[in-house]
Scaffold this motif. Structure first.
Motif, PDB file in Angstrom:
ATOM      1  N   UNK B 105      -9.435  -5.053   0.298  1.00 44.95           N
ATOM      2  CA  UNK B 105      -8.495  -3.947   0.513  1.00 44.95           C
ATOM      3  C   UNK B 105      -9.003  -2.685  -0.176  1.00 44.95           C
ATOM      4  N   UNK B 106      -9.550  -2.886  -1.361  1.00 49.43           N
ATOM      5  CA  UNK B 106     -10.110  -1.770  -2.122  1.00 49.43           C
ATOM      6  C   UNK B 106     -11.233  -1.108  -1.324  1.00 49.43           C
ATOM      7  N   UNK B 108     -11.604  -1.047   1.829  1.00 52.59           N
ATOM      8  CA  UNK B 108     -11.113  -0.376   3.026  1.00 52.59           C
ATOM      9  C   UNK B 108     -10.549   1.004   2.706  1.00 52.59           C
ATOM     10  N   UNK B 109     -10.269   1.249   1.439  1.00 62.04           N
ATOM     11  CA  UNK B 109      -9.776   2.564   1.041  1.00 62.04           C
ATOM     12  C   UNK B 109     -10.885   3.593   1.255  1.00 62.04           C
ATOM     13  N   UNK B 110     -10.663   4.539   2.146  1.00 63.38           N
ATOM     14  CA  UNK B 110     -11.725   5.493   2.446  1.00 63.38           C
ATOM     15  C   UNK B 110     -12.109   6.360   1.243  1.00 63.38           C
ATOM     16  N   UNK B 111     -11.227   6.442   0.269  1.00 65.96           N
ATOM     17  CA  UNK B 111     -11.545   7.316  -0.864  1.00 65.96           C
ATOM     18  C   UNK B 111     -12.294   6.571  -1.973  1.00 65.96           C
ATOM     19  N   UNK B 113     -15.664   4.769  -3.151  1.00 62.64           N
ATOM     20  CA  UNK B 113     -17.074   4.680  -2.795  1.00 62.64           C
ATOM     21  C   UNK B 113     -17.579   3.296  -3.181  1.00 62.64           C
ATOM     22  N   UNK B 120      -8.662   1.894 -10.105  1.00 64.98           N
ATOM     23  CA  UNK B 120      -7.283   1.880  -9.640  1.00 64.98           C
ATOM     24  C   UNK B 120      -6.384   1.025 -10.539  1.00 64.98           C
ATOM     25  N   UNK B 122      -3.487  -0.015  -9.823  1.00 61.25           N
ATOM     26  CA  UNK B 122      -2.844  -1.000  -8.959  1.00 61.25           C
ATOM     27  C   UNK B 122      -3.683  -2.284  -8.898  1.00 61.25           C
TER      28      UNK B 122
END
Lengths: 186, 135
Positions: B105-106, B108-111, B113, B120, B122
């Motif tokens: 999931x991390x 997939x986060x576009x922000x 790298x 994060x 979270x």
């Protein structure tokens, strides 16, 4: 519900093509990512997203009016309803709630509980001021301007910044009268 | 019962991108360095073991006194490494699988790298919650 909203669900009609949600989300993410690298400053990125959205909206509105099968809106209230119920449904497959009307009926909020653009996204500390979905503001502004309504659109609530929903503030500045390309006496 | 556990994610370029002490034992300063050292030393073994199996979970690859090193390697060659003193293989396997999902999931986060540090909060909270649940 108003009469103009009653025609059968436009998003379900075969005229609307669909795209995989993940592809869509990640493509948008890649765009934002690239803008962040290119412009470096968050404010500039927000502005660029808005401009890109404006250009999309200006083209999209024709597509929308051609496919959505709706009648002419008589006032701004109705316009907002159509955007929230038909427009968002057609392009993002979510519906927005229209709320918080100002007393002069010139300003309202579109509230989105669910936003496919932000799946997976989490703002890192370096991007705190980023309005990730700013492109939506641009799209609305562009689309409304093409149907002769000058508006100001901005995000006031953003789930990525810890709010409970996405709230887009839509403010009608003026109706731009259509200019005819010929003079009366010609 | 207090247990020691130290969890580290190492990127494919061999840089640590996430670290946390997830054990219940009181934290000691020199121990933290020792834990890092042991995990670092076992990277070489991981490199050999990873090609001998089709599984992502490599089980225990290394020992240091009473401390064991369990490793899980993702398809992208990111290594999830856990240093622990309990022998609870099923729990560790489940822990790794769930952290793997979080890690995806991390990614997939576009922000985010890929290969950069995971900062994060979270992610951190979720990993600690999983550690409490499974370890």
């Amino acid at each position: 519900m108003r009469a103009s909203l009653r025609p059968s669900d436009p998003a379900a009609s075969p005229a609307v093509e669909r795209v995989n949600a993940e592809l869509f989300t990640l493509t948008y993410g890649a765009i934002v990512r690239q803008l962040l690298t290119d412009y470096e400053e968050i404010d500039e990125v927000n502005k660029q997203l808005d401009t890109m959205g404006y250009n999309i909206g200006a083209r999209l509105v024709d597509d929308f009016l051609a496919k959505a099968n709706i009648t002419k809106c008589t006032d701004f209230r109705e316009t907002a309803d159509v955007i929230a119920k038909v427009g968002f449904k057609m392009f993002l497959n979510v519906t927005a709630t229209v709320a918080n009307w100002s007393s002069d009926n010139m300003e309202c909020s579109l509230i989105l509980d669910d936003n496919p653009l932000v799946d997976f996204v989490e703002l890192p500390e370096t991007c705190q001021g980023l309005s990730y979905c700013n492109i939506l503001c641009g799209v609305l502004r562009g689309a409304l301007e093409m149907v002769s309504m000058r508006t100001e659109v901005k995000f006031v609530k953003d789930m990525l910044r810890g709010d409970d929903a996405f709230e887009i503030r839509l403010k009608l500045l003026e109706h731009v009268p259509e200019e005819y390309p010929y003079k009366n006496d010609e | 019962m207090s247990s020691t556990a130290c969890f580290v994610i190492v990127s494919r370029n061999d840089s640590p991108i996430y670290e946390s002490e997830v054990g219940t034992a009181p934290k000691k300063d020199e121990a933290a360095h020792l834990h890092q050292f042991i995990l670092h030393a076992s990277l070489d073994i991981v490199q050999d073991v990873v090609w001998n199996t089709n599984n992502m979970f490599l089980k225990v690859v290394d020992k240091f006194n009473d401390l064991l090193v369990s490793v899980y390697v993702t398809a992208g060659h990111t290594r999830l490494m856990l240093l622990h003193d309990s022998r609870n293989e099923d729990g560790i396997k489940n822990f790794f699988q769930e952290v793997h999902e979080l890690y995806i999931k991390m990614l997939l986060n576009p922000l985010y790298v890929p290969g950069s540090r995971i900062s994060s909060p979270f992610f951190d909270t979720r990993v600690r919650a999983l550690a409490r649940k499974y370890l």
